[in-house]
Design a protein around this motif. Structure first.
Motif, short mmCIF file in Angstrom:
data_model
loop_
_atom_site.label_atom_id
_atom_site.label_comp_id
_atom_site.label_asym_id
_atom_site.label_seq_id
_atom_site.Cartn_x
_atom_site.Cartn_y
_atom_site.Cartn_z
N SER A 124 0.89 -1.16 0.06
CA SER A 124 -0.11 0.16 -0.16
C SER A 124 0.87 1.06 -0.06
O SER A 124 0.62 2.54 -0.34
CB SER A 124 -1.10 0.17 1.29
N LEU A 127 1.17 5.46 4.09
CA LEU A 127 -0.35 5.76 4.63
C LEU A 127 -0.09 7.20 5.19
O LEU A 127 0.74 7.55 5.94
CB LEU A 127 -0.77 4.79 5.64
N CYS A 129 -2.63 10.07 6.95
CA CYS A 129 -3.56 10.03 7.91
C CYS A 129 -3.83 11.67 8.28
O CYS A 129 -2.97 12.06 8.92
CB CYS A 129 -3.53 9.30 9.05
N ARG A 146 -9.04 10.74 7.83
CA ARG A 146 -9.22 10.24 6.48
C ARG A 146 -7.73 9.47 6.53
O ARG A 146 -6.71 10.08 6.51
CB ARG A 146 -9.55 11.06 5.72
N THR A 148 -5.42 7.53 3.90
CA THR A 148 -5.21 7.22 2.61
C THR A 148 -3.72 6.52 2.21
O THR A 148 -2.92 6.73 2.94
CB THR A 148 -5.20 8.36 1.63
N ASP A 149 -3.78 5.64 1.17
CA ASP A 149 -2.72 4.95 0.69
C ASP A 149 -1.79 5.76 -0.41
O ASP A 149 -2.22 6.83 -0.44
CB ASP A 149 -2.87 3.52 0.07
N GLY A 152 -3.59 7.68 -3.21
CA GLY A 152 -4.60 8.42 -2.73
C GLY A 152 -5.96 8.05 -2.50
O GLY A 152 -6.83 8.63 -2.40
N ARG A 153 -6.14 6.59 -2.24
CA ARG A 153 -7.16 5.74 -2.00
C ARG A 153 -7.58 5.84 -0.69
O ARG A 153 -6.74 5.65 0.02
CB ARG A 153 -7.26 4.18 -2.64
N LEU A 154 -9.00 6.11 -0.24
CA LEU A 154 -9.16 6.25 0.99
C LEU A 154 -9.36 4.66 1.48
O LEU A 154 -9.99 3.53 0.66
CB LEU A 154 -10.60 6.60 1.22
N HIS A 157 -11.64 5.44 7.56
CA HIS A 157 -12.21 6.86 7.94
C HIS A 157 -12.53 6.68 9.59
O HIS A 157 -13.15 5.67 9.61
CB HIS A 157 -13.28 7.21 7.18
#
Length: 168
Positions: A124, A127, A129, A146, A148-149, A152-154, A157
């Motif tokens: 991933s 990260l 946060c 939030r 994200t990797d 930029g994928r969430l 949450h």
């Protein structure tokens, strides 16, 4: 921190006495205290070394913290344990609240509600946060985080409510 991969995996780390930072709570504003940690004037809390959290940034009502997933974060399923991700989310949300507090005011988390959206592995990448304050009153504050990797994928949450309290 040192970490080995072959043949047997091991990990060691060091930390500073957390009492030194605890003595600063209530003496400085929350933002000043976090910025002093970022600048190295105050030591990072031991949990940051335990999980190997990386870079942090702090502004009024906003905190960003990073973590590079490692094998020692894994659960039996071969993904990063939800508790590790929850700790990262809790750190970002609560520290965002901390940045809004004047000297003499502390806080404690009342709740943390987490939604895991996708599995996290070493693949991933870093990260990121980001915690932000959504609403702050006199007695409570609501924040979100939030996670994200690298793409930029969430991946997760959280929302958190913190109780604000005067410090002696």
């Amino acid at each position: 921190m040192t970490q080995t991969q072959e043949p047997a995996r091991s990990r060691t780390f060091t930390w500073s006495d957390p009492a030194a930072n605890a003595a600063q709570v209530g003496q400085r504003s929350g933002l000043d205290m976090l910025r002093a940690m970022i600048a190295g004037e105050l030591a990072a809390p031991p949990v940051m070394h335990l999980l190997d959290m990386a870079r942090m940034e702090a502004d009024e009502g906003r905190v960003v913290v990073e973590l590079v997933p490692q094998e020692f974060h894994y659960n039996p399923l071969g993904t990063v344990h939800g508790g590790v991700l929850s700790t990262l989310l809790d750190t970002a949300a609560a520290c965002a609240v901390h940045t809004t507090l004047p000297a003499g005011v502390g806080y404690t988390s009342l709740d943390l509600n987490v939604k895991f959206l996708r599995p996290v592995t070493v693949a991933s990448g870093t990260l990121r946060c980001e915690g932000t304050v959504l609403q702050r009153g006199r007695r409570t504050a609501l924040a979100e985080a939030r996670l994200t990797d690298t793409q930029g994928r969430l991946v997760a949450h959280a929302t958190s409510t913190c109780l604000l309290l005067p410090l002696p």
